[in-house]
Design an enzyme around this catalytic site. Structure first.
Site, mmCIF file in Angstrom:
data_model
loop_
_atom_site.group_PDB
_atom_site.id
_atom_site.type_symbol
_atom_site.label_atom_id
_atom_site.label_comp_id
_atom_site.label_asym_id
_atom_site.label_seq_id
_atom_site.Cartn_x
_atom_site.Cartn_y
_atom_site.Cartn_z
ATOM 1 N N HIS A 1 6.592 -7.537 -2.479
ATOM 2 C CA HIS A 1 6.568 -6.722 -1.257
ATOM 3 C C HIS A 1 7.624 -7.214 -0.271
ATOM 4 O O HIS A 1 7.584 -6.855 0.907
ATOM 5 C CB HIS A 1 5.190 -6.807 -0.579
ATOM 6 C CG HIS A 1 4.084 -6.126 -1.323
ATOM 7 N ND1 HIS A 1 4.198 -4.851 -1.824
ATOM 8 C CD2 HIS A 1 2.812 -6.535 -1.609
ATOM 9 C CE1 HIS A 1 3.044 -4.506 -2.410
ATOM 10 N NE2 HIS A 1 2.207 -5.514 -2.300
ATOM 11 N N LYS B 1 0.808 -1.224 0.000
ATOM 12 C CA LYS B 1 0.000 0.000 0.000
ATOM 13 C C LYS B 1 0.846 1.282 0.000
ATOM 14 O O LYS B 1 0.489 2.284 0.604
ATOM 15 C CB LYS B 1 -0.984 0.015 1.185
ATOM 16 C CG LYS B 1 -1.917 -1.190 1.220
ATOM 17 C CD LYS B 1 -2.659 -1.426 -0.103
ATOM 18 C CE LYS B 1 -3.711 -0.378 -0.382
ATOM 19 N NZ LYS B 1 -4.424 -0.650 -1.668
ATOM 20 N N SER C 1 -3.693 3.298 4.879
ATOM 21 C CA SER C 1 -4.057 2.565 3.670
ATOM 22 C C SER C 1 -4.030 1.054 3.917
ATOM 23 O O SER C 1 -4.918 0.315 3.467
ATOM 24 C CB SER C 1 -3.102 2.938 2.535
ATOM 25 O OG SER C 1 -3.516 2.353 1.333
#
Length: 301
Positions: free
Chosen positions: A114, A53, A144
Site C-alpha cells: 500500500h 481498501k 470502506s
C-alpha cells in the site's frame, strides 16, 4: 468466544501513527522500516499496489487466477495473504514480517503493498518489476477505510464517521493522503511498467479489465477461462471464500463481528454515509487536488 476476544484484546493494542517522510504509518511498521526500504525486488516480481481498501484483495485474486489459468484448486492453496506477501506488514508481537515472507518465496513472486510511490523500495524501480495499481474513488474509499479501522485492531481507533472523514481529508490516516497516493502512482506510470486500473471500471466490465491484466502479464486467456475468472472473483463469491475473506486471521487482529473485511464491494455506497455538504466538499477537493493530472474518478455507475 467473548472471553477469548477479551484475552486477545489484551495481547494486541491498537497502534498509533508515526511519520516516515511526512507519511503516517502504524507504529509497528516504523520499527521494520529499514528492512522494508532495503527490500530486494527481483526482475520477475509482480507488485500489486493500492491505497488501502481500493479493491486490493479483488485484484490479487484476479491476478492469481490469471497466472494459474483459472485453476480453482491452485488458487485455494492458501489464504491470499500467504500467497502474496504484504511487504510492509510488520507485527513483532506475532513475530511476523512481510519482508521475510517475501524473501523466503521462490520466483516468480507476486507481492502486495500500500506504499505511496515515493516510499516504494528503490529496488522495484531498479529491477523494472511490473506493477499493477488499482485506484478507487475517494468517497467509496474513505467509507470502506472507516469500517476497516473499526474491525482492524492493528489500526488506530477511527472515531466517529465525521471525525474519520476529517482525518482522511487531512491525509492523517495510515499511508497518508489518498490524493497524493492516486496521483503519485498515476504520474509514475509514464516512466515505469505500471498497469493503472480503476475499481469502477472493474465493477462495470470485469471481463474487459481482466483482459488488460492478462495482456500486461503476457498471458493468453481463452474465453472460457476468462469467464471462469469473472465468475470466481465476483464479490459475493469472494466474501464467502475463506481463502479471500480474511476469516482465517485471528480475531485479535481482525474482528469480523464488528464489520466484515469484505463489506459491500459496490460503487456508490458512500451515499449512505456522506451528507450533501460532505459530498460537495469532497468533489471540490478532488477537482482541486487532482487538477492538471488528467486523473478523474466516477462515484457512481
Amino acid at each position: 468466544m467473548d472471553s477469548e476476544k477479551g484475552g486477545d484484546s489484551e495481547s494486541y493494542k491498537r497502534s498509533t501513527l508515526l511519520d516516515i517522510n511526512g507519511v503516517p504509518f502504524p507504529s509497528d511498521m516504523i520499527n521494520g522500516w529499514g528492512a522494508i526500504w532495503n527490500f530486494k525486488a527481483r526482475p520477475d516480481d509482480l507488485l500489486i499496489c493500492t491505497y488501502p481498501k481500493a479493491g486490493t484483495t479483488w485484484i490479487q485474486e484476479i491476478v492469481d487466477m490469471v497466472q494459474h489459468g483459472g485453476d480453482l484448486q491452485k488458487c485455494a492453496r492458501a489464504p491470499i495473504h500467504e500467497r502474496m506477501p504484504f511487504i510492509e506488514m510488520f507485527l513483532p508481537k506475532l513475530n511476523f514480517s512481510g519482508v521475510e515472507e517475501a524473501n523466503a518465496m521462490a520466483s516468480p513472486r507476486t507481492l502486495k503493498s500500500h506504499l505511496p510511490v515515493q516510499l516504494l523500495p528503490p529496488s522495484f524501480w531498479e529491477q523494472k518489476s511490473k506493477i499493477i495499481y488499482v485506484a478507487r474513488n475517494a468517497k467509496d474509499n474513505v467509507v470502506s477505510y472507516f469500517h476497516f479501522h473499526r474491525m482492524n485492531k492493528t489500526m488506530p481507533e477511527p472515531g466517529t464517521w465525521e471525525e474519520f472523514l476529517e482525518t482522511f481529508i487531512a491525509g492523517k490516516v495510515a499511508l497518508g493522503s489518498w490524493f497524493d497516493h492516486v496521483r503519485g502512482w498515476w504520474e509514475a506510470k509514464d516512466r515505469h511498467p505500471i498497469l493503472y486500473l480503476f475499481y469502477e471500471d472493474m465493477k462495470e466490465d470485469p471481463g474487459r479489465e481482466i483482459r488488460k491484466v492478462a495482456e500486461f502479464l503476457d498471458i493468453q486467456l481463452p474465453e472460457s477461462v476468462l469467464n471462469q475468472i469473472v465468475l470466481h472473483t465476483k464479490f459475493e463469491r469472494m466474501k464467502v471464500n475463506p481463502m479471500t475473506n480474511y476469516t482465517t486471521m485471528p480475531s485479535s487482529l481482525l474482528d469480523h463481528s464488528i464489520s466484515p473485511f469484505m463489506r459491500k464491494g459496490t460503487v456508490g455506497n458512500w451515499k449512505e454515509h456522506f451528507t450533501v455538504a460532505q459530498s460537495e466538499r469532497m468533489d471540490d477537493l478532488c477537482v482541486q487536488l487532482l487538477k492538471g493530472s488528467g486523473l478523474s474518478f466516477r462515484t457512481e455507475l
